[in-house]
Design an enzyme around this catalytic site. Structure first.
Site, PDB file in Angstrom:
ATOM      1  N   HIS A 108      36.851 -21.723  -6.742  1.00  0.00           N
ATOM      2  CA  HIS A 108      35.432 -21.736  -6.408  1.00  0.00           C
ATOM      3  C   HIS A 108      34.966 -20.462  -5.704  1.00  0.00           C
ATOM      4  CE1 HIS A 108      31.973 -24.738  -5.479  1.00  0.00           C
ATOM      5  NE2 HIS A 108      31.503 -23.531  -5.668  1.00  0.00           N
ATOM      6  N   TYR A 166      31.200 -30.335  -4.138  1.00  0.00           N
ATOM      7  CA  TYR A 166      29.909 -30.999  -4.381  1.00  0.00           C
ATOM      8  C   TYR A 166      29.979 -32.482  -4.026  1.00  0.00           C
ATOM      9  CZ  TYR A 166      28.853 -26.913  -7.356  1.00  0.00           C
ATOM     10  OH  TYR A 166      28.656 -25.659  -7.864  1.00  0.00           O
TER      11      TYR A 166
END
Length: 272
Positions: free
Chosen positions: A105, A47
């Site tokens: 992730h 991110y």
């Protein structure tokens, strides 16, 4: 706030997702969320906002022991030495000595899963993460991960909302004492225009988005809606003063399908 308990972790049922939040907006939203009563903040290396999330955490004035902070290791760092180093880099950006939850992730078929999970467990053993888990893992991968990991996994974080049936993943998590954490819980905003959910919401004086979040929480699922609007922060956490009926729960569950995935995963590794 309610909590979802899983393999020793106590996860606040509603948190703030920070995907696509950037720079000052990210720090401001995190700070305001915490001032409103949020205690669960979710970020990730990919991110590129861990630093700003950390700024928001400090600006809020909330004690560290009252926070539940999650970050995620990106797939290019799944080799043991890379994983440990990248976890330390995340902590440096967040300016924390540990995170409450560290996740893989996405699956990465290029690195043997036992190798990656061994490294993830070591990060926990070193005290860099209080708990560990996975994200975007299928049922088969959950089974493989649980069997291979030397430490308990506390969750699988996946897309989940009324349009996507995640029954099999939820059941797999339950078999192993794991929580399911739902990202995109209001289907990237599409829930807000749903007439069926709005009709149910009218009975409780709640919005369609609040109905969706309440539906998740009543399944013992933690949800991490993302928003960049301060007014939405208040709306998303205001779901603990009512309870959906069994009939409403069944009706909402009936809206989902296995093909109801909405998120664009163009940035993610390919997986089956």
């Amino acid at each position: 706030m309610q909590f979802v308990e899983a393999n020793g972790a106590k996860i606040p049922a509603i948190g703030l997702g920070t995907w696509e939040l950037r720079e000052r907006t990210c720090a401001r939203i995190v700070e305001q969320a915490l001032r409103l009563g949020y205690r669960h903040i979710d970020t990730a290396q990919v991110y590129e906002n861990e630093r700003e999330v950390g700024e928001g955490l400090r600006a809020s004035g909330v004690k560290r022991g009252d926070l539940f902070v999650t970050t995620k290791v990106w797939t290019t760092h799944f080799r043991p030495n890379d994983l440990e180093r990248s976890a330390k880099e995340s902590l440096a950006r967040l300016r924390l000595t540990e995170v409450d939850l560290l996740l893989l992730h996405w699956p990465n078929p290029q690195v043997p899963l036992p190798e990656t999970l061994g490294a993830l467990a070591r990060v926990k053993q070193l005290g860099l993460a209080r708990h560990i888990g996975v994200s975007n893992f299928t049922v088969a991968l959950i089974e493989e991960a649980v069997a291979a990991c030397p430490e308990p996994l506390v969750c699988d974080q996946v897309e989940y909302h009324p349009y996507l049936d995640q029954t099999r993943v939820r059941e797999a998590c339950a078999r192993h004492g794991m929580a399911l954490v739902a990202y995109s819980p209001i289907a990237k905003g599409r829930i807000k225009g749903d007439r069926s959910l709005a009709r149910i919401g009218d009975r409780y004086r709640k919005t369609a988005a609040q109905i969706s979040l309440r539906w998740l929480v009543q399944q013992n699922v933690a949800a991490i809606p993302r928003t960049s609007k301060l007014e939405r922060l208040s709306e998303n956490i205001d779901i603990f003063d009512f309870e959906l009926s069994d009939q409403d729960m069944r009706e909402i569950s009936g809206m989902g399908s296995a093909g109801g995935r909405l998120t664009d995963y163009g940035f993610a590794p390919k997986w089956d």
